[in-house]
Every structure is written in C-alpha cells, then in structure tokens.
Motif scaffolding. Structure first.
Motif, PDB file in Angstrom:
ATOM      1  N   LEU A 147       0.825  -1.208   0.000  1.00  0.00           N
ATOM      2  CA  LEU A 147       0.000   0.000   0.000  1.00  0.00           C
ATOM      3  C   LEU A 147       0.861   1.260   0.000  1.00  0.00           C
ATOM      4  CD1 LEU A 147      -2.846  -0.981   2.515  1.00  0.00           C
ATOM      5  CD2 LEU A 147      -2.999  -0.797   0.024  1.00  0.00           C
ATOM      6  N   TRP A 148       1.955   1.234   0.776  1.00  0.00           N
ATOM      7  CA  TRP A 148       2.862   2.388   0.791  1.00  0.00           C
ATOM      8  C   TRP A 148       3.458   2.625  -0.593  1.00  0.00           C
ATOM      9  CZ3 TRP A 148       3.201   6.074   4.259  1.00  0.00           C
ATOM     10  CH2 TRP A 148       2.827   5.825   5.582  1.00  0.00           C
ATOM     11  N   LEU A 149       3.883   1.553  -1.269  1.00  0.00           N
ATOM     12  CA  LEU A 149       4.501   1.702  -2.584  1.00  0.00           C
ATOM     13  C   LEU A 149       3.483   2.122  -3.647  1.00  0.00           C
ATOM     14  CD1 LEU A 149       6.923  -1.371  -2.565  1.00  0.00           C
ATOM     15  CD2 LEU A 149       7.504   1.038  -2.270  1.00  0.00           C
ATOM     16  N   VAL A 150       2.296   1.543  -3.593  1.00  0.00           N
ATOM     17  CA  VAL A 150       1.254   1.904  -4.558  1.00  0.00           C
ATOM     18  C   VAL A 150       0.875   3.371  -4.409  1.00  0.00           C
ATOM     19  CG1 VAL A 150      -1.179   1.526  -5.173  1.00  0.00           C
ATOM     20  CG2 VAL A 150       0.350  -0.431  -4.822  1.00  0.00           C
ATOM     21  N   SER A 151       0.933   3.883  -3.170  1.00  0.00           N
ATOM     22  CA  SER A 151       0.538   5.274  -2.931  1.00  0.00           C
ATOM     23  C   SER A 151       1.385   6.271  -3.717  1.00  0.00           C
ATOM     24  CB  SER A 151       0.617   5.596  -1.434  1.00  0.00           C
ATOM     25  OG  SER A 151       1.975   5.718  -1.005  1.00  0.00           O
ATOM     26  N   ILE A 152       2.592   5.850  -4.118  1.00  0.00           N
ATOM     27  CA  ILE A 152       3.464   6.751  -4.872  1.00  0.00           C
ATOM     28  C   ILE A 152       2.804   7.175  -6.187  1.00  0.00           C
ATOM     29  CG2 ILE A 152       5.695   6.923  -6.065  1.00  0.00           C
ATOM     30  CD1 ILE A 152       6.817   4.970  -3.983  1.00  0.00           C
ATOM     31  N   ALA A 153       2.063   6.247  -6.792  1.00  0.00           N
ATOM     32  CA  ALA A 153       1.434   6.523  -8.084  1.00  0.00           C
ATOM     33  C   ALA A 153       0.025   7.081  -7.955  1.00  0.00           C
ATOM     34  CB  ALA A 153       1.407   5.245  -8.922  1.00  0.00           C
ATOM     35  N   VAL A 154      -0.443   7.265  -6.722  1.00  0.00           N
ATOM     36  CA  VAL A 154      -1.814   7.726  -6.493  1.00  0.00           C
ATOM     37  C   VAL A 154      -1.780   9.194  -6.078  1.00  0.00           C
ATOM     38  CG1 VAL A 154      -3.902   7.406  -5.108  1.00  0.00           C
ATOM     39  CG2 VAL A 154      -2.561   5.422  -5.845  1.00  0.00           C
ATOM     40  N   PRO A 155      -2.584  10.045  -6.689  1.00  0.00           N
ATOM     41  CA  PRO A 155      -2.565  11.469  -6.331  1.00  0.00           C
ATOM     42  C   PRO A 155      -3.274  11.716  -4.998  1.00  0.00           C
ATOM     43  CG  PRO A 155      -4.248  11.054  -7.977  1.00  0.00           C
ATOM     44  CD  PRO A 155      -3.510   9.758  -7.809  1.00  0.00           C
ATOM     45  N   PRO A 156      -2.937  12.826  -4.325  1.00  0.00           N
ATOM     46  CA  PRO A 156      -3.666  13.213  -3.115  1.00  0.00           C
ATOM     47  C   PRO A 156      -5.110  13.536  -3.483  1.00  0.00           C
ATOM     48  CG  PRO A 156      -1.636  14.483  -3.387  1.00  0.00           C
ATOM     49  CD  PRO A 156      -1.853  13.754  -4.668  1.00  0.00           C
ATOM     50  N   PRO A 157      -6.078  13.356  -2.571  1.00  0.00           N
ATOM     51  CA  PRO A 157      -5.897  12.904  -1.187  1.00  0.00           C
ATOM     52  C   PRO A 157      -5.904  11.387  -1.020  1.00  0.00           C
ATOM     53  CG  PRO A 157      -8.166  13.499  -1.519  1.00  0.00           C
ATOM     54  CD  PRO A 157      -7.482  13.761  -2.835  1.00  0.00           C
ATOM     55  N   TRP A 158      -6.131  10.631  -2.126  1.00  0.00           N
ATOM     56  CA  TRP A 158      -6.231   9.174  -2.005  1.00  0.00           C
ATOM     57  C   TRP A 158      -4.910   8.555  -1.588  1.00  0.00           C
ATOM     58  CZ3 TRP A 158     -10.941   7.921  -1.478  1.00  0.00           C
ATOM     59  CH2 TRP A 158     -11.942   8.642  -2.136  1.00  0.00           C
ATOM     60  N   ARG A 159      -3.814   9.221  -1.897  1.00  0.00           N
ATOM     61  CA  ARG A 159      -2.511   8.745  -1.435  1.00  0.00           C
ATOM     62  C   ARG A 159      -2.493   8.618   0.081  1.00  0.00           C
ATOM     63  NH1 ARG A 159       1.869  12.680  -3.235  1.00  0.00           N
ATOM     64  NH2 ARG A 159       1.658  11.490  -5.174  1.00  0.00           N
ATOM     65  N   PHE A 160      -3.050   9.613   0.747  1.00  0.00           N
ATOM     66  CA  PHE A 160      -3.018   9.622   2.207  1.00  0.00           C
ATOM     67  C   PHE A 160      -4.026   8.632   2.791  1.00  0.00           C
ATOM     68  CE2 PHE A 160      -2.142  14.155   0.870  1.00  0.00           C
ATOM     69  CZ  PHE A 160      -0.778  13.920   0.729  1.00  0.00           C
ATOM     70  N   VAL A 161      -5.073   8.337   2.043  1.00  0.00           N
ATOM     71  CA  VAL A 161      -6.006   7.283   2.458  1.00  0.00           C
ATOM     72  C   VAL A 161      -5.288   5.941   2.489  1.00  0.00           C
ATOM     73  CG1 VAL A 161      -8.101   6.022   1.825  1.00  0.00           C
ATOM     74  CG2 VAL A 161      -8.043   8.520   1.626  1.00  0.00           C
ATOM     75  N   LEU A 162      -4.448   5.682   1.481  1.00  0.00           N
ATOM     76  CA  LEU A 162      -3.676   4.440   1.458  1.00  0.00           C
ATOM     77  C   LEU A 162      -2.685   4.386   2.622  1.00  0.00           C
ATOM     78  CD1 LEU A 162      -2.923   3.968  -2.356  1.00  0.00           C
ATOM     79  CD2 LEU A 162      -4.605   2.768  -0.947  1.00  0.00           C
ATOM     80  N   TRP A 163      -2.091   5.528   2.952  1.00  0.00           N
ATOM     81  CA  TRP A 163      -1.196   5.554   4.112  1.00  0.00           C
ATOM     82  C   TRP A 163      -1.951   5.158   5.378  1.00  0.00           C
ATOM     83  CZ3 TRP A 163       2.170  10.672   3.800  1.00  0.00           C
ATOM     84  CH2 TRP A 163       2.917  10.649   2.621  1.00  0.00           C
ATOM     85  N   GLY A 164      -3.119   5.758   5.557  1.00  0.00           N
ATOM     86  CA  GLY A 164      -3.922   5.439   6.730  1.00  0.00           C
ATOM     87  C   GLY A 164      -4.340   3.979   6.764  1.00  0.00           C
ATOM     88  N   ALA A 165      -4.682   3.431   5.600  1.00  0.00           N
ATOM     89  CA  ALA A 165      -5.088   2.022   5.534  1.00  0.00           C
ATOM     90  C   ALA A 165      -3.916   1.104   5.894  1.00  0.00           C
ATOM     91  CB  ALA A 165      -5.598   1.693   4.134  1.00  0.00           C
ATOM     92  N   ALA A 166      -2.709   1.462   5.448  1.00  0.00           N
ATOM     93  CA  ALA A 166      -1.534   0.641   5.754  1.00  0.00           C
ATOM     94  C   ALA A 166      -1.278   0.581   7.258  1.00  0.00           C
ATOM     95  CB  ALA A 166      -0.310   1.199   5.026  1.00  0.00           C
ATOM     96  N   VAL A 167      -1.358   1.727   7.927  1.00  0.00           N
ATOM     97  CA  VAL A 167      -1.153   1.755   9.379  1.00  0.00           C
ATOM     98  C   VAL A 167      -2.299   1.053  10.095  1.00  0.00           C
ATOM     99  CG1 VAL A 167      -0.923   3.256  11.394  1.00  0.00           C
ATOM    100  CG2 VAL A 167       0.233   3.852   9.268  1.00  0.00           C
ATOM    101  N   ALA A 168      -3.533   1.234   9.599  1.00  0.00           N
ATOM    102  CA  ALA A 168      -4.695   0.618  10.232  1.00  0.00           C
ATOM    103  C   ALA A 168      -4.603  -0.905  10.207  1.00  0.00           C
ATOM    104  CB  ALA A 168      -5.976   1.078   9.547  1.00  0.00           C
ATOM    105  N   ILE A 169      -4.072  -1.461   9.123  1.00  0.00           N
ATOM    106  CA  ILE A 169      -3.915  -2.912   9.038  1.00  0.00           C
ATOM    107  C   ILE A 169      -2.991  -3.416  10.139  1.00  0.00           C
ATOM    108  CG2 ILE A 169      -2.880  -4.756   7.645  1.00  0.00           C
ATOM    109  CD1 ILE A 169      -3.973  -3.313   5.172  1.00  0.00           C
ATOM    110  N   GLU A 170      -1.895  -2.714  10.350  1.00  0.00           N
ATOM    111  CA  GLU A 170      -0.968  -3.116  11.408  1.00  0.00           C
ATOM    112  C   GLU A 170      -1.622  -3.041  12.781  1.00  0.00           C
ATOM    113  OE1 GLU A 170       3.423  -1.883  10.245  1.00  0.00           O
ATOM    114  OE2 GLU A 170       2.050  -0.204   9.968  1.00  0.00           O
ATOM    115  N   ILE A 171      -2.358  -1.971  13.032  1.00  0.00           N
ATOM    116  CA  ILE A 171      -3.008  -1.807  14.328  1.00  0.00           C
ATOM    117  C   ILE A 171      -4.019  -2.916  14.564  1.00  0.00           C
ATOM    118  CG2 ILE A 171      -4.526  -0.313  15.685  1.00  0.00           C
ATOM    119  CD1 ILE A 171      -3.232   2.070  14.311  1.00  0.00           C
TER     120      ILE A 171
END
Length: 396
Positions: A147-171
């Motif tokens: 998700l972190w790597l895919v976010s590189i190709a995704v424009p904001p604000p969806w990039r930051f949604v992917l960041w949040g999803a990546a952390v949420a999975i770990e939690i």
C-alpha cells in the motif's frame, strides 16, 4: 536453535542491546523533524500532519521492538542486517518529513515500505520455532508495504487514504496479539519491553531539552534565558513524574497481568499508550521552544494550545495507564483529573501575559502535580498499611 528457544521461555529481564539504542536515536531524529513542524504558529492541518507522521514511524518502532524482544536475545547477522536497514529507512523518512505531503512523498513511502518488509525476515526464518504460518508475516508486512509503494502513483488525497489504511492494518492485526499464539505469550519479555519504552522516552525528553537550548542559542537575550530556565525546569519535573511515578505503576500492573497469563497489558504499554505520551511530550516541547524564541511577547494561540494540550495529553495517558493496570479510581482521582484540566489555564493566560509568564505558569502547574503525586503516594501507603494491619488483626 538457541538455548532460549529450546527451553521455550523468554530470557526474562535481559537488558536492551546497544544496537536497539542506536535504532532509537535515529527514531528520535525523526521525531525531532516532525516536532519542528509544530514550532511557531502551527495550523490545525499541521497538527493533523504531526499525528499522521508520528503514527507512521511509531508502528515501525513497534515492529522493531516486538521483533527484537522475541528474536534479539542473541544478535545474529540477520538481526544486524535488519536493524541496519531499518535505521536507514527511518533516516530516509526523517529527511522526507519537511515535504512528506509534497515533493518527498515518494521517498517517505519507500522508507515506510522498506522498514516493514525488513522486519518480516526474522518471522519467516523462525516460523517453525514460532509456529507462525508463512502467510501471517506476509499479511502483516507485505500488504502494508505494498500500500505504501502503490501510494506513490496515487494522487492526493487518495494517497493519504492508502497511508492510513496501511497503518490501520498493522493496528488491527496487532490488536489480536494476545489470542494468536501460545508461543508469543510465553516468549515476550516484559522487562525488556518496558526498558525499551523507558529509554525511548528518555531520549525524547532529551530532544526536548535540545530544542530549548537550540532556541536559546539563536535568541540570546536575558528574557529568553529566563524562559529557557523555566522551560528546562518544566521538562525535568515532567520527566521526574514519568520515571518516578508512572513507570513503577506500569511495571507493577504488567507483572500482575503476566501472572494471570495475559499480555494485552503489554500490548497497551508498548504499542498504544506510549504513542500518546510521547506525542504529549513533543507537543509540549514545541510550545516551549516557541516561547523561548519570543519570550517577551504574547505566545501565539497555537503554541499555547501545544503547551496545554501536551501536558494534558501526558496526564490523560498516565491516568489511563494506571487504570488499565488495575489501580482503583481512588488512587488517581487526586492527580488525574487535575493533570488533564489545569494545563488549559495557560491558554487564556497567553492572551494577556508574555510567553515567559506562560512557561512559568506551566512549570508551576507541573510542580503542583508533583506535589499532588507525593500526597497521593502517602495516602496509598497509609491505606496499604491500614489494610495490612487489619489483616494481621483478623488473622490474630
């Protein structure tokens, strides 16, 4: 297989390795970078960015702490490589922080992906010892990293949604840590984990002092020097409260939970609650740094909110820790609510008094909390003595 793995028991009470301290130093460099965003007059978006950036690195630190706790009793070449790569990844993230939501978003994402992938290696190598199926570390590490790597190709604000999803999975996956593995419950070393948290907090307090000294160096006036002295006093008092009061309470509570065969308390002590405590200390330090830089003028409202919110968050976390580990409400009622509410008095004060006066008021409030903590300790000791006396009388 090591003696520790053969016996099936943790090396209880082992000390933190210097390699872990080295990793923590890089982590604190990162924290210093995001703290800098809160100096001056930060906006609400800056505050949101602060918590987002802290959360991303925090879970990387949690991964490091948990992995070293379970597999780091003997520092093997695999552990050396993992920690070294992880430090480089955190360093890349720290360098990207100033433009993490802009031109350096790709570097920030790459750092997050690398550090999550590298901590997968010990779990895969030791999967037969741990009884962990191969897909668990893949799900926990590879999916967030992707998700972190895919976010590189995704424009904001969806990039930051992917960041949040990546952390949420770990939690979410770590929230079930107590139920997943008998081996995990047996091998976790509580003393080592508590020492890791305590040493990280020490370094964060040290970064707070460095911030104060740095601002004094750049603003060499009598009023800034006086404000720096008051700020230093406030940090020392807050640190005293943590290391004399909070850590002893958490340690007692965790060992009580350990005796019942539960590790959810350790999860909270290492993964969740320290995040908010460290956030509080860093926000408080950011407000102090701004005050030292402009001691004779009114403190900007955002910086006053950092001062008040940082101390309030610190005491809210301390209260939650005490209650989480079995302390009755009567043991925290004297200092808990006061610690959460009283710091906010400096916000209206900042509109009519100088920054130096506001810092002095903050130091006074923390000193009051030290006094309340001492009184509370005497009351608890008196209640314990009375209870022990009553037990002796009944037994007699």
């Amino acid at each position: 297989m090591s003696d520790q793995e053969a016996s099936g028991h943790a090396a209880s009470g082992r000390r933190v390795h210097w390699l872990e301290l080295f990793f923590d130093l890089v982590m604190v460099v990162y924290i210093g970078q995001i703290a800098h965003r809160m100096h001056g007059a930060p906006s609400w978006l800056d505050a949101l960015a602060f918590f987002v950036l802290l959360a991303a690195a925090w879970w990387a630190w949690v991964n490091a702490t948990l992995t070293m706790n379970l597999f780091g009793a003997r520092v093997t070449p695999t552990v050396w490589v993992a920690v070294t790569v992880a430090m480089a990844a955190i360093g890349l993230m720290a360098a990207a922080v100033p433009e993490a939501f802009g031109d350096r978003a790709a570097a920030f994402a790459v750092g997050n992906a690398v550090i999550r992938l590298i901590w997968m290696l010990p779990w895969l190598i030791k999967r037969r010892t741990t009884g962990t199926p191969w897909w668990r570390p893949v799900l926990y590490n590879v999916v967030p990293a992707t998700l972190w790597l895919v976010s590189i190709a995704v424009p904001p604000p969806w990039r930051f949604v992917l960041w949040g999803a990546a952390v949420a999975i770990e939690i979410l996956l770590l929230s079930g840590i107590e139920r997943r593995s008998v081996w995990l419950r047996r091998m976790l070393d509580i003393d080592h984990a508590l020492e890791r948290v305590g040493l990280l907090v020490v370094i964060v307090f040290g970064e707070s002092v460095l911030s104060i000294i740095g601002e004094l160096t750049d603003h060499w006036t009598a009023s800034s020097a006086a404000t720096a002295g008051l700020a230093f006093l406030a940090v020392v008092l807050l640190a005293w409260l943590f290391f004399v009061r909070a850590t002893a309470s958490v340690e007692r509570g965790l060992h009580q939970l350990e005796s019942r065969g539960r590790i959810a308390g350790l999860r909270d002590a290492v993964m969740y609650l320290p995040f908010f405590l460290i956030a509080g200390v860093v926000l408080f330090a950011a407000g102090l740094g701004t005050a030292v830089a402009d001691a004779e003028h009114h403190l900007p409202l955002p910086s006053a909110l950092c001062l008040a919110g940082g101390v309030s968050l610190y005491f809210a976390t301390s209260t939650a820790e005490s209650l989480r580990y079995g302390a009755p409400w009567r043991n925290v009622v004297l200092w808990g609510p006061a610690g959460v509410v009283l710091p906010w008095l400096v916000v209206p004060l900042s509109a009519v008094a100088s920054a130096m006066a506001v810092v002095g008021a903050s130091a006074l409030i923390i000193a009051l909390m030290v006094a309340l903590g001492a009184i509370n300790g005497r009351l608890m000791a008196a209640r314990a003595a009375a209870a022990a006396g009553g037990t002796v009388t009944r037994d007699g």
